[in-house]
Design a protein around this motif. Sequence first.
Motif, short mmCIF file in Angstrom:
data_model
loop_
_atom_site.label_atom_id
_atom_site.label_comp_id
_atom_site.label_asym_id
_atom_site.label_seq_id
_atom_site.Cartn_x
_atom_site.Cartn_y
_atom_site.Cartn_z
N ILE A 182 0.85 -1.20 0.00
CA ILE A 182 0.00 0.00 0.00
C ILE A 182 0.88 1.24 0.00
CG2 ILE A 182 -2.00 -1.10 1.09
CD1 ILE A 182 -1.13 0.13 3.74
N GLN A 183 0.40 2.30 -0.61
CA GLN A 183 1.16 3.53 -0.78
C GLN A 183 0.53 4.67 0.02
OE1 GLN A 183 4.01 3.54 -2.51
NE2 GLN A 183 3.72 1.36 -2.96
N VAL A 184 1.33 5.70 0.23
CA VAL A 184 0.82 6.93 0.86
C VAL A 184 0.29 7.84 -0.24
CG1 VAL A 184 1.44 8.99 2.15
CG2 VAL A 184 2.41 6.79 2.80
N VAL A 185 -0.93 8.34 -0.04
CA VAL A 185 -1.52 9.25 -1.02
C VAL A 185 -1.75 10.61 -0.37
CG1 VAL A 185 -2.63 7.44 -2.35
CG2 VAL A 185 -3.84 8.43 -0.42
N GLU A 186 -1.57 11.68 -1.14
CA GLU A 186 -1.74 13.03 -0.61
C GLU A 186 -3.21 13.41 -0.59
OE1 GLU A 186 0.61 15.92 -2.57
OE2 GLU A 186 2.51 15.07 -1.92
N LYS A 187 -3.58 14.13 0.49
CA LYS A 187 -4.94 14.64 0.61
C LYS A 187 -4.99 16.05 0.04
CE LYS A 187 -6.81 11.91 4.40
NZ LYS A 187 -7.49 11.94 5.72
N GLU A 188 -6.17 16.60 0.05
CA GLU A 188 -6.40 17.94 -0.52
C GLU A 188 -5.51 18.98 0.16
OE1 GLU A 188 -10.12 21.10 -1.01
OE2 GLU A 188 -10.47 19.07 -0.29
N GLN A 189 -4.98 19.92 -0.62
CA GLN A 189 -4.14 20.99 -0.10
C GLN A 189 -4.96 21.95 0.77
OE1 GLN A 189 -0.86 21.54 -0.62
NE2 GLN A 189 -0.56 19.73 -1.88
N PRO A 190 -4.36 22.50 1.85
CA PRO A 190 -5.09 23.48 2.66
C PRO A 190 -5.28 24.80 1.92
CG PRO A 190 -2.80 23.31 3.36
CD PRO A 190 -3.01 22.23 2.34
N HIS A 191 -6.26 25.59 2.37
CA HIS A 191 -6.49 26.91 1.79
C HIS A 191 -5.34 27.86 2.15
CE1 HIS A 191 -10.57 25.16 2.31
NE2 HIS A 191 -10.79 25.72 1.14
N ASN A 192 -5.24 28.98 1.47
CA ASN A 192 -4.30 30.02 1.85
C ASN A 192 -4.72 30.62 3.18
OD1 ASN A 192 -2.73 29.77 -0.47
ND2 ASN A 192 -4.07 31.14 -1.63
N LYS A 193 -3.74 31.06 3.99
CA LYS A 193 -4.05 31.63 5.29
C LYS A 193 -4.86 32.92 5.16
CE LYS A 193 0.00 31.85 7.31
NZ LYS A 193 1.01 32.02 8.38
N LEU A 194 -5.95 33.01 5.90
CA LEU A 194 -6.76 34.22 5.91
C LEU A 194 -6.06 35.33 6.68
CD1 LEU A 194 -9.49 35.60 5.22
CD2 LEU A 194 -10.37 34.69 7.40
N PHE A 195 -5.32 34.95 7.74
CA PHE A 195 -4.61 35.93 8.58
C PHE A 195 -3.11 35.69 8.43
CE2 PHE A 195 -8.66 35.02 10.85
CZ PHE A 195 -9.25 36.27 10.71
N PRO A 196 -2.45 36.38 7.51
CA PRO A 196 -1.06 36.09 7.17
C PRO A 196 -0.07 36.31 8.31
CG PRO A 196 -1.81 38.11 6.09
CD PRO A 196 -3.03 37.46 6.66
N ASN A 197 -0.40 37.18 9.28
CA ASN A 197 0.53 37.45 10.38
C ASN A 197 0.33 36.52 11.57
OD1 ASN A 197 1.74 39.60 9.01
ND2 ASN A 197 0.19 41.04 9.72
#
Length: 548
Positions: A182-197
């Motif tokens: 069995i292999q490792v599969v990537e899940k969906e990428q996270p969204h961009n940060k709403l609060f960059p700081n």
Amino acid sequence: MSRVLKIHPNDNLIVALENIPAGERIVWMNEEIVVQQPVQAKHKFAANNFEVGDPLYMYGVLIGKAYQPIKKGEVITTFNVKHAASEVIVRPADFRWKAPDVSPFTTKTFDGYIRSDGKVGVANYWLVIPLVFCENRNIEAVQEALESELGYGKKSTAWDVQKLIKQYQSGADVQRIIETDIQVVEKEQPHNKLFPNVDGVKFLTHNGGCGGTRQDSEALCNLLAGYVHNANVAGATILSLGCQNAQVKIFEEAIKRVNPSFDKPLYILGQQESKSEKHFVEDSIKKTFAGLMQANTCERQPAPLGKLLVGLECGGSDGFSGISANPLLGYFSDMLTALGGSPVLAEFPELNGVEQNIVDRCTSIELAERFVSLMNVYHKRAKEAGSGFDMNPSPGNIKDGLITDAMKSAGAAKKGGTSPVTDILDYTEQITKPGLNLLCTPGNDVESTTALAGSGCTLMLFTTGLGTPTGNPITPVIKVSSNNQLTERMSDIIDVNAGTIITGEDSIESKAHALMEYVIDVASGRKETHATRLGQDDFIPWKRGVSL
């Protein structure tokens, strides 16, 4: 590269830097020693003959006594040596310290988050934490609602278990399942940060706050107050049930003690005062979101290196830790002290046997007496529970050459360098003085790192010889390997390799300068530690029973 090493001129043990076969003739300082049995790298053998009860020395200190006669060239084991440590005398000491040359770093800065009390964080986190374990489920509900939506979910992977399910459904037997690739599969990428700081929202859970002793609940409140006060934290949402031992009032009093002028945004919510669990979670989500809006107004600014509060920790230690990674941290600690910063050495069970050196480095008799008192009380509790500091080395430590607690301690204490000890802190007490601080914690990795962050450490240096994935929710943990093999084998968790000191490619001084540069990059947010990248947010409060 030399095959063996005698660490201190007064030592009567020799360290094998590589595997040495039985019968090998080793010459050290013009003296020939015939190795009696095969010696594995990292282990020690006798430099002379020992009778029962004779003292054994490493790092120039007593680390044990012969439990049976030991021949010159014979390997030191748990069968022929027992733990022993020197008595401690509190005395006026004529201690003088020569600081290392830090001229390349005196004008350097890091980009941190400057707080109103003058402390400077290396990160900007919002905390969501419970006062009692009954609120853990609600903490997780808030996390599920916010983390990914705000862009703080980590890029994740998962094992392709569906392949096993399909095999099972098609009638596969047990052996076929075991042999399936069995292999490792990537899940969906996270969204961009709403609060960059804002570097992240950290959701801490624990099993305390009620049901134990009142003292443990008070200590928990002090610890959580220290986390909120930590310069890496912008503010917090606190969830309380209402009837628990760890009352809101106790937490609020703890906040006032750590900072009478506390002014960070802080939202405290009580579930038993809410209309329903739905309303309670909803309110928690909204107030956390509002807090993040406030936290996002803070931006990184240049700050002197003297504002760094750096915890010094070790875990999964091996026989090389005390001659590569730990002395590297010791040199770094001395550099940070010379720059006006605060290195913090923890793990009191791993100072057993080197107390005299620490006592003689204390800047006052009062500090020395406090250190000895804390050590004695801790040791007494351990004995009352049928244990003791001599039980501290783990099976992994022993297998890799750390035979007694005093031997382990003598190497572990090297993380504290050679500078004066300016303060002695009990568990949850805050770092307030520059220079080397000592913090009373267990040797247990996560309990100790949890405590270091709770006392104010904004960054940690963590040495390991066997490998450990330990991290911390709010304080970046830089993992330093003691040997090249570990770095190669567990490159996904090791940030810095000190194994090149063993092989002679680097000096401790040159490696310490490189480590300081790396620390500046991490403190400035330019580099991310593996522990942070992997989301290793380990958090275990110490119940003041026995934990070594």
